[in-house]
Design a protein around this motif. Sequence first.
Motif, PDB file in Angstrom:
ATOM      1  N   SER A  41       4.066 -26.732 -32.579  1.00 21.17           N
ATOM      2  CA  SER A  41       2.905 -26.236 -31.790  1.00 21.17           C
ATOM      3  C   SER A  41       3.124 -26.452 -30.294  1.00 21.17           C
ATOM      4  CB  SER A  41       2.041 -27.515 -32.262  1.00 21.17           C
ATOM      5  OG  SER A  41       0.579 -27.600 -31.543  1.00 21.17           O
ATOM      6  N   ALA A  42       3.790 -27.323 -30.016  1.00 23.79           N
ATOM      7  CA  ALA A  42       4.110 -27.413 -28.270  1.00 23.79           C
ATOM      8  C   ALA A  42       4.807 -26.009 -27.825  1.00 23.79           C
ATOM      9  CB  ALA A  42       5.011 -28.586 -28.278  1.00 23.79           C
ATOM     10  N   CYS A  43       5.666 -25.333 -28.628  1.00 29.46           N
ATOM     11  CA  CYS A  43       6.489 -24.479 -28.319  1.00 29.46           C
ATOM     12  C   CYS A  43       5.451 -23.219 -28.339  1.00 29.46           C
ATOM     13  CB  CYS A  43       7.421 -24.010 -29.207  1.00 29.46           C
ATOM     14  SG  CYS A  43       9.159 -25.073 -28.983  1.00 29.46           S
ATOM     15  N   SER A  44       4.708 -23.147 -29.357  1.00 27.08           N
ATOM     16  CA  SER A  44       3.676 -21.963 -29.399  1.00 27.08           C
ATOM     17  C   SER A  44       2.761 -21.958 -28.239  1.00 27.08           C
ATOM     18  CB  SER A  44       2.827 -22.418 -30.703  1.00 27.08           C
ATOM     19  OG  SER A  44       1.864 -21.177 -30.669  1.00 27.08           O
ATOM     20  N   GLU A  45       2.141 -23.302 -27.720  1.00 22.62           N
ATOM     21  CA  GLU A  45       1.372 -23.257 -26.814  1.00 22.62           C
ATOM     22  C   GLU A  45       2.128 -23.043 -25.608  1.00 22.62           C
ATOM     23  OE1 GLU A  45      -0.289 -27.485 -26.766  1.00 22.62           O
ATOM     24  OE2 GLU A  45      -1.357 -27.251 -28.612  1.00 22.62           O
ATOM     25  N   LEU A  46       3.212 -23.389 -25.266  1.00 22.25           N
ATOM     26  CA  LEU A  46       4.304 -22.876 -23.867  1.00 22.25           C
ATOM     27  C   LEU A  46       4.400 -21.664 -24.042  1.00 22.25           C
ATOM     28  CD1 LEU A  46       6.144 -26.051 -24.023  1.00 22.25           C
ATOM     29  CD2 LEU A  46       4.588 -25.541 -22.418  1.00 22.25           C
TER      30      LEU A  46
END
Length: 233
Positions: A41-46
């Motif tokens: 999720s964090a990678c997607s948001e970044l």
Amino acid sequence: MQFPKHIAIIMDGNRRWAKKRFMPAALGHAAGAKRVRDIVSACSELGVAHLSLFAFSTENWKRPEEEVSSLMGLFMTYLQKEVDDMNANGVRLRLVGDKSRFSPAMQDLMDRAEQQTAQNTQITLTVCANYGGRWDMIQAAQAWQKANPDQNLQALTEEALASHLSTAYAPEIDLLIRTGGESRISNFMLWQAAYAELFFTDDLWPDFSPARLKQAIDWFAQRDRRFGSSAPL
């Protein structure tokens, strides 16, 4: 400021995380599986386009039978429970490695998970299971030979071999992270990580947070990436 298109992570430390808490190894692996969701999720948001995770190596079969069985059960449960959420969040799932050693039920589940998420474009999540970097290069060379039966190895180029790697759909790794305090890449994507920046952290995988991920990305942004040239790009 440079930003990694492809981040790969060696998720190390699940068993030690459990041992520190006087828990069985299976609970450490379960905690690690939960952490995967946060990091994806964090990678997607970044805006990271590709995230690759080393879930199970070809060498991991040497672990105690009970632990291997637990890992297989956890993997199946993860696929069954997470794919719908991945699909809803635009995650394209790719599963790479020698699948022949997995049960027919596992192979079927893996195929269906890939098919269900095949059209998603937000981020590509590659999960490497029964994977080894040396295996990948050997199978790529064999695939090239099969596709070019009338040519000898003198005709094989780097570009031709790369096109037959299990991750040919993804760019080479920009940032390789290993958790758990070890400073080696353990036969993970040897070809793809040829010019990767290597970030090692003492955090055990279940403790690896989105904040630590951001720290690794910020560190990467300051690296002088020359790719063998004498001047910075």
